[in-house]
Write a protein that holds these residues in place. Structure first.
Motif, PDB file in Angstrom:
ATOM      1  N   GLU A 291       0.835  -1.197   0.000  1.00  0.00           N
ATOM      2  CA  GLU A 291       0.000   0.000   0.000  1.00  0.00           C
ATOM      3  C   GLU A 291       0.873   1.253   0.000  1.00  0.00           C
ATOM      4  O   GLU A 291       1.842   1.348   0.742  1.00  0.00           O
ATOM      5  N   ASP A 292       0.517   2.216  -0.860  1.00  0.00           N
ATOM      6  CA  ASP A 292       1.226   3.487  -0.960  1.00  0.00           C
ATOM      7  C   ASP A 292       0.241   4.598  -0.609  1.00  0.00           C
ATOM      8  O   ASP A 292      -0.485   5.086  -1.456  1.00  0.00           O
ATOM      9  N   ARG A 293       0.202   4.986   0.657  1.00  0.00           N
ATOM     10  CA  ARG A 293      -0.787   5.954   1.119  1.00  0.00           C
ATOM     11  C   ARG A 293      -0.548   7.356   0.577  1.00  0.00           C
ATOM     12  O   ARG A 293      -1.451   8.176   0.596  1.00  0.00           O
ATOM     13  N   THR A 294       0.649   7.646   0.095  1.00  0.00           N
ATOM     14  CA  THR A 294       0.905   8.982  -0.452  1.00  0.00           C
ATOM     15  C   THR A 294       0.200   9.186  -1.783  1.00  0.00           C
ATOM     16  O   THR A 294       0.018  10.322  -2.214  1.00  0.00           O
TER      17      THR A 294
ATOM     18  N   ASP B 190      -2.960   7.956  -2.534  1.00  0.00           N
ATOM     19  CA  ASP B 190      -4.403   7.735  -2.438  1.00  0.00           C
ATOM     20  C   ASP B 190      -5.169   8.853  -3.117  1.00  0.00           C
ATOM     21  O   ASP B 190      -4.746  10.013  -3.118  1.00  0.00           O
TER      22      ASP B 190
ATOM     23  N   ARG C 194      -7.548   3.555  -2.777  1.00  0.00           N
ATOM     24  CA  ARG C 194      -6.227   3.333  -2.189  1.00  0.00           C
ATOM     25  C   ARG C 194      -5.275   2.857  -3.283  1.00  0.00           C
ATOM     26  O   ARG C 194      -5.634   2.043  -4.119  1.00  0.00           O
ATOM     27  N   LYS C 195      -4.060   3.387  -3.237  1.00  0.00           N
ATOM     28  CA  LYS C 195      -3.058   3.030  -4.237  1.00  0.00           C
ATOM     29  C   LYS C 195      -2.204   1.875  -3.727  1.00  0.00           C
ATOM     30  O   LYS C 195      -1.759   1.876  -2.582  1.00  0.00           O
ATOM     31  N   TYR C 196      -2.004   0.896  -4.590  1.00  0.00           N
ATOM     32  CA  TYR C 196      -1.139  -0.240  -4.291  1.00  0.00           C
ATOM     33  C   TYR C 196      -0.112  -0.376  -5.400  1.00  0.00           C
ATOM     34  O   TYR C 196      -0.400  -0.129  -6.572  1.00  0.00           O
TER      35      TYR C 196
ATOM     36  N   TYR D 130      -5.352   0.964  -8.258  1.00  0.00           N
ATOM     37  CA  TYR D 130      -6.184   1.648  -7.279  1.00  0.00           C
ATOM     38  C   TYR D 130      -7.387   0.767  -6.997  1.00  0.00           C
ATOM     39  O   TYR D 130      -7.945   0.149  -7.906  1.00  0.00           O
TER      40      TYR D 130
END
Length: 70
Positions: free
Chosen positions: A31-34, A36, A41-43, A53
């Motif tokens: 997961e890459d919360r920066t 989003d 949510r970006k993965y 996403y």
């Protein structure tokens, strides 16, 4: 006799579980919360570098790479 039936049931359960996860077997989603976007949510896959996403809880269920399935 009970042991043989238990082994058969265990084999079927393992086969079904392995088949269910076949599409994501190669991917290791992080997961890459920066990155989003609102509720999405970006993965990013640590193996192939694909980005996805998703609005669902947890990582994507399928591989986004362009590699042929195993």
């Amino acid at each position: 006799m009970h042991i043989v039936i238990g082994l058969i049931v265990a084999f079927i359960v393992v086969a079904l579980y392995a088949r269910r996860n076949r599409a994501t077997r190669r991917c290791r989603w992080r997961e890459d919360r920066t990155g989003d976007r609102g509720n999405l949510r970006k993965y990013k896959c640590a193996t192939c570098g694909a980005e996805a996403y998703t609005a669902q809880k947890g990582p994507p269920r399928d591989c986004k790479s362009h590699l042929p399935p195993v």
